[in-house]
Motif scaffolding. Sequence first.
Motif, PDB file in Angstrom:
ATOM      1  N   MET A  97       0.824  -1.212   0.000  1.00 27.10           N
ATOM      2  CA  MET A  97       0.000   0.000   0.000  1.00 27.10           C
ATOM      3  C   MET A  97       0.857   1.260   0.000  1.00 27.10           C
ATOM      4  O   MET A  97       0.547   2.248  -0.662  1.00 27.10           O
ATOM      5  CB  MET A  97      -0.899   0.000   1.234  1.00 27.10           C
ATOM      6  CG  MET A  97      -2.068  -0.950   1.155  1.00 27.10           C
ATOM      7  SD  MET A  97      -3.451  -0.205   0.285  1.00 27.10           S
ATOM      8  CE  MET A  97      -3.852   1.114   1.418  1.00 27.10           C
ATOM      9  N   THR A 100       3.302   1.433  -3.500  1.00 30.71           N
ATOM     10  CA  THR A 100       2.585   1.729  -4.747  1.00 30.71           C
ATOM     11  C   THR A 100       2.032   3.153  -4.763  1.00 30.71           C
ATOM     12  O   THR A 100       1.581   3.638  -5.808  1.00 30.71           O
ATOM     13  CB  THR A 100       1.407   0.754  -4.946  1.00 30.71           C
ATOM     14  OG1 THR A 100       0.562   0.804  -3.799  1.00 30.71           O
ATOM     15  CG2 THR A 100       1.907  -0.664  -5.178  1.00 30.71           C
ATOM     16  N   ILE A 102      -0.609   4.114  -3.075  1.00 28.69           N
ATOM     17  CA  ILE A 102      -2.064   4.098  -2.898  1.00 28.69           C
ATOM     18  C   ILE A 102      -2.481   4.841  -1.637  1.00 28.69           C
ATOM     19  O   ILE A 102      -3.442   5.623  -1.642  1.00 28.69           O
ATOM     20  CB  ILE A 102      -2.589   2.648  -2.878  1.00 28.69           C
ATOM     21  CG1 ILE A 102      -2.428   2.008  -4.261  1.00 28.69           C
ATOM     22  CG2 ILE A 102      -4.041   2.603  -2.428  1.00 28.69           C
ATOM     23  CD1 ILE A 102      -2.770   0.543  -4.294  1.00 28.69           C
ATOM     24  N   VAL A 249      -1.517   6.661  -9.664  1.00 27.90           N
ATOM     25  CA  VAL A 249      -2.395   5.711  -8.982  1.00 27.90           C
ATOM     26  C   VAL A 249      -3.785   5.841  -9.582  1.00 27.90           C
ATOM     27  O   VAL A 249      -4.464   6.856  -9.372  1.00 27.90           O
ATOM     28  CB  VAL A 249      -2.436   5.980  -7.465  1.00 27.90           C
ATOM     29  CG1 VAL A 249      -3.399   5.011  -6.783  1.00 27.90           C
ATOM     30  CG2 VAL A 249      -1.045   5.858  -6.856  1.00 27.90           C
ATOM     31  N   ALA A 253      -7.586   1.709  -7.890  1.00 27.95           N
ATOM     32  CA  ALA A 253      -6.658   1.221  -6.858  1.00 27.95           C
ATOM     33  C   ALA A 253      -7.058   1.671  -5.466  1.00 27.95           C
ATOM     34  O   ALA A 253      -6.626   1.086  -4.470  1.00 27.95           O
ATOM     35  CB  ALA A 253      -5.249   1.690  -7.173  1.00 27.95           C
ATOM     36  N   THR A 256      -8.266  -0.694  -2.668  1.00 26.95           N
ATOM     37  CA  THR A 256      -7.364  -1.752  -2.204  1.00 26.95           C
ATOM     38  C   THR A 256      -7.401  -2.004  -0.697  1.00 26.95           C
ATOM     39  O   THR A 256      -7.479  -3.160  -0.267  1.00 26.95           O
ATOM     40  CB  THR A 256      -5.923  -1.454  -2.648  1.00 26.95           C
ATOM     41  OG1 THR A 256      -5.882  -1.341  -4.068  1.00 26.95           O
ATOM     42  CG2 THR A 256      -4.983  -2.575  -2.213  1.00 26.95           C
ATOM     43  N   ALA A 278      -5.472  -8.691  -2.727  1.00 31.64           N
ATOM     44  CA  ALA A 278      -5.466  -7.235  -2.688  1.00 31.64           C
ATOM     45  C   ALA A 278      -4.096  -6.682  -3.066  1.00 31.64           C
ATOM     46  O   ALA A 278      -3.995  -5.690  -3.802  1.00 31.64           O
ATOM     47  CB  ALA A 278      -5.863  -6.746  -1.298  1.00 31.64           C
ATOM     48  N   ALA A 282      -3.249  -4.452  -6.324  1.00 30.03           N
ATOM     49  CA  ALA A 282      -2.652  -3.121  -6.212  1.00 30.03           C
ATOM     50  C   ALA A 282      -1.425  -2.996  -7.110  1.00 30.03           C
ATOM     51  O   ALA A 282      -1.258  -1.990  -7.818  1.00 30.03           O
ATOM     52  CB  ALA A 282      -2.270  -2.845  -4.758  1.00 30.03           C
ATOM     53  N   CYS A 286      -1.312  -0.526 -10.515  1.00 27.07           N
ATOM     54  CA  CYS A 286      -0.371   0.588 -10.368  1.00 27.07           C
ATOM     55  C   CYS A 286       0.864   0.438 -11.251  1.00 27.07           C
ATOM     56  O   CYS A 286       1.827   1.196 -11.108  1.00 27.07           O
ATOM     57  CB  CYS A 286       0.040   0.744  -8.906  1.00 27.07           C
ATOM     58  SG  CYS A 286      -1.297   1.302  -7.827  1.00 27.07           S
TER      59      CYS A 286
END
Length: 451
Positions: A97, A100, A102, A249, A253, A256, A278, A282, A286
Amino acid sequence: MQYVVGVLLLICFFGLIVYALKGGNLMFGILIMAVLWTAIPLIGNQLVTDPAFIAANADVINVGFKDTITKVFQSSPENWGKVLVTFIFGAWFGRVMLDTGIASAIIRKTVELGGDRPGITAALLYIVTAAIFTSMFGAGAVVAIGIIVLPILLSLGIPKILALISYMLAIGAGFYINPVGFAQYQVYYLDAAGNNTVFYDMTYLKWGFIALGIQLVVAVLFTCVQLRGKKAVHAWAAQATMPEETKHVPGIALITPFVPVILTIAFNWPIILGFLMAAFFAMAVCGEMKTYKDTVRMFSKTFFDGVVDTAPLVGISALIPMFNAASALCVPYFQALLGNVVPSSTLIICIVFMVIAPLGLFRGPLTLAGAGAATLGILKSLGFSNTFLFPLMYAPTVTMNISCCITQSWIVWGLTYTNVDGRDFLKRTIPTGWIICAILAALTFVMFGNV
């Protein structure tokens, strides 16, 4: 003799409390307690002479020395391995998380949505923070999100101490339904054979979602009340504090962080499978899986970082099952000594927890991240069900310890980052946490008092 043994066990209990309050190494303290709470009952079993006591507790007293130490020091930590796996995959997902982009993208969108209304923007940030921490886990994640959220809150005109308190309360709110956090403390409730007795299912989650809502509402009100009458701050002031987003992003996404919890709750899927799906979702959306080499690099890096994030928990969590198994040996002696002293009424116990909730601070006797492990051992020995004890002990653990205590690693970071004095932080946060814990103790009685 059984009363003498019971007194010795209580002395050990208070010794752990004092040790924890003085900042002693909790992992070592739990190990010493496991040894003492094994040795003292084993000796007592050879010395007791009361026929009625022996007959009533034959299943514990008549177990051989070798079988006892094998169960405590070998079988119990071996059975804990499945919880460790959940830790690792949860921490890995949190790293995905972060890497990426996010998590930061969700926060950016939240600030944009709040517009020129600082109270609304702050409330949305707390809600999003709680939502993120329903699946993310660990000090690394708290710091990574904090260096984005806290400057935004300060730019909105929120005093730094209020911003820090509300941010930590929002994190704790998410922990109430975080499957990794649940698994961390689920291990305290294993039975003598090492099997789970409380589960991440709707029996618990109904309480967990209400607890999340209560703590989140308090976090929002805590800030909004302070902002009443203050001059509006324009959205660009908050936007200026956002770090430059170096990764694209896509909108899809942003779902996620909710995928693992939704799959587990709605479809009863295994949580590790939820983390896997998940995380790879992601990485795919991404653009981190364009080639096989990119996929392997991203997977390896985030997994390694996730394992590092779990390291502080692994040691103590491996020792807790030993302590649990040792606690089972103490049950006859606690029942003999305290059976007619400690109230057997769930109502009275809940009222007591409402009154003494601040003892969850400073690794005290109401937090499972401290001396509360010994308190739980005593309460279990007196016949209270684990279904009732889990939420009862989890509230001061999450709210008073994880969300409000200056011995918590990420709160120490937050105090340093915002330059807030620890004493001022406690003056504001103790009454707030106390109110939340009192409400949750009442809720526990309503939902589980007759279980």
